[in-house]
Write a protein that holds these residues in place. Structure first.
Motif, short mmCIF file in Angstrom:
data_model
loop_
_atom_site.label_atom_id
_atom_site.label_comp_id
_atom_site.label_asym_id
_atom_site.label_seq_id
_atom_site.Cartn_x
_atom_site.Cartn_y
_atom_site.Cartn_z
N THR A 177 0.85 -1.19 0.00
CA THR A 177 0.00 0.00 0.00
C THR A 177 0.88 1.24 0.00
N TRP A 178 0.54 2.19 -0.87
CA TRP A 178 1.21 3.48 -0.85
C TRP A 178 0.18 4.58 -0.93
N GLU A 179 0.62 5.80 -0.74
CA GLU A 179 -0.28 6.95 -0.86
C GLU A 179 -0.03 7.61 -2.21
N PRO A 180 -0.88 7.33 -3.19
CA PRO A 180 -0.66 7.93 -4.51
C PRO A 180 -0.88 9.43 -4.49
N LEU A 181 -0.27 10.11 -5.47
CA LEU A 181 -0.46 11.54 -5.62
C LEU A 181 -1.85 11.83 -6.15
#
Length: 361
Positions: free
Chosen positions: A354-358
């Motif tokens: 999981t990442w925090e997309p722009l």
């Protein structure tokens, strides 16, 4: 081998298998039945040593994997099954090691391209197999790629010239061997089409051999130096995938995960005395390992090697582990891999991150 109900298999392109037994990956596919949305904060990554043809070749004195039927070891037998397995993981990024160029050109690339994946292969100068990265074209575009020989990088990186000078003076034969080995680092910079978010994917396979731990320590040090120079102190999310030829307790894994390894580490002593050159090595990147975050017991299972050697290492400052697809229980495998039920001596490591997309651009 293989009991129970039989299933038809369908592949795009010319690589076909009409029927198959219950391959080990069938149950694993139950966990990966769909792709993540293209702008999802979730990202599925695969790392898989797919077993090159050279490692199955029979010599005059030895037949590799003697428990596996010979017809099940051929590329024509294994590659269709490998492609079927890869398609069923519905991944965003796949990092493969031990990929035959002939199989990449004739099977992997055209068939996976028809399934929506772009792919690149990089091999060492004199080798017919290497590392390949595939990416889901609906979600990513490739910005650029670079393949770095770790031996040549040792010679040319400014940060390592003190080491080259010392080895030239004190251990010239060791330096010559380090620079002649064909271990490489494949780097692919991807960018999400919808958000513009970038991801640096690094793919590698280090030097094999139980008495080569000191060499792998040196290769890992060079690899992290290359990565640091590539990132230039930016906050670009990054992952390392590959067959590190190292167990969780080895110095290579400890070094990458903790940021350093002491000259006192026993792995520096694994070679001959003329290659004993212990170092304090460190890096400033921050990694967690998907392979070590769960109860995975093995990623390679053959007559000569059983345990964890394959890893997905991710930038823990910007990525987190959401899930890892479980492996079959060792009792199911029985004798070892490869077999008619698994086309490689390794199992694929499949992780959901999981990442925090722009924001969308």
């Amino acid at each position: 081998e293989g009991t129970g109900k039989r299933y038809p298999m369908k592949l795009s392109g010319s690589c076909k298998v009409e029927k198959s037994p219950d391959f080990f990956f069938k149950e694993r596919h139950q966990h990966t039945q769909n792709y993540f949305p293209v702008a999802s904060p979730e990202l599925r990554v695969v790392s898989y040593n797919v077993l090159s043809d050279s490692r199955t070749a029979q010599s005059e004195n030895k037949r590799p994997f003697p428990y596996c039927p010979r017809d099940a070891l051929t590329l024509d037998s294994r590659v269709p099954v490998l492609v079927q397995e890869l398609q069923g993981y519905h991944s965003d990024v796949m990092c493969l090691q031990d990929v035959d160029r002939s199989a990449f050109d004739s099977k992997y690339r055209p068939i996976l391209d028809a399934s929506g994946f772009g792919g690149v292969l990089d091999t060492a100068q004199l080798s017919q197999d290497g590392c390949a990265v595939f990416y889901r074209k609906e979600r990513f575009r490739m910005v650029k790629k670079e393949a770095v020989s770790l031996g040549k990088a040792l010679q040319r990186l400014p940060d390592l010239q003190w080491l080259v000078g010392t080895l030239t003076k004190d251990k010239p034969a060791y330096l010559e061997r380090l620079t002649s080995l064909d271990a490489m680092l494949q780097m692919v910079l991807l960018q999400e089409r919808k958000t513009g978010q970038k991801l640096l994917v690094a793919n590698t396979q280090l030097q094999p051999g139980s008495d080569e731990k000191h060499v792998r320590m040196m290769q890992a040090g060079v690899m992290l130096c290359v990565l640091q120079n590539t990132l230039h102190g930016t906050c670009l999310p990054h992952i390392i995938c590959g067959d590190l030829q190292s167990s969780p307790g080895d110095g290579v894994v400890s070094y990458i995960a903790t940021g350093g390894a002491s000259h006192r580490h026993n792995d520096w002593k694994s070679g001959e005395s003329d290659e004993f050159f212990p170092l304090d090595i460190e890096h400033n990147l921050s990694f967690s390992s998907a392979s070590l975050s769960t109860d995975i017991k093995y990623t390679v299972f053959s007559e000569t090697q059983r345990g964890i050697t394959d890893y997905i290492l991710f930038d823990k400052s910007q990525l987190t582990l959401r899930n890892i697809i479980p492996m079959p229980e060792p009792e199911i495998i029985c004798t070892g891999l490869p077999s008619r039920l698994c086309p490689s001596d390794h199992m694929a490591v499949v992780a959901d991150l999981t990442w925090e997309p722009l924001s969308s651009i």
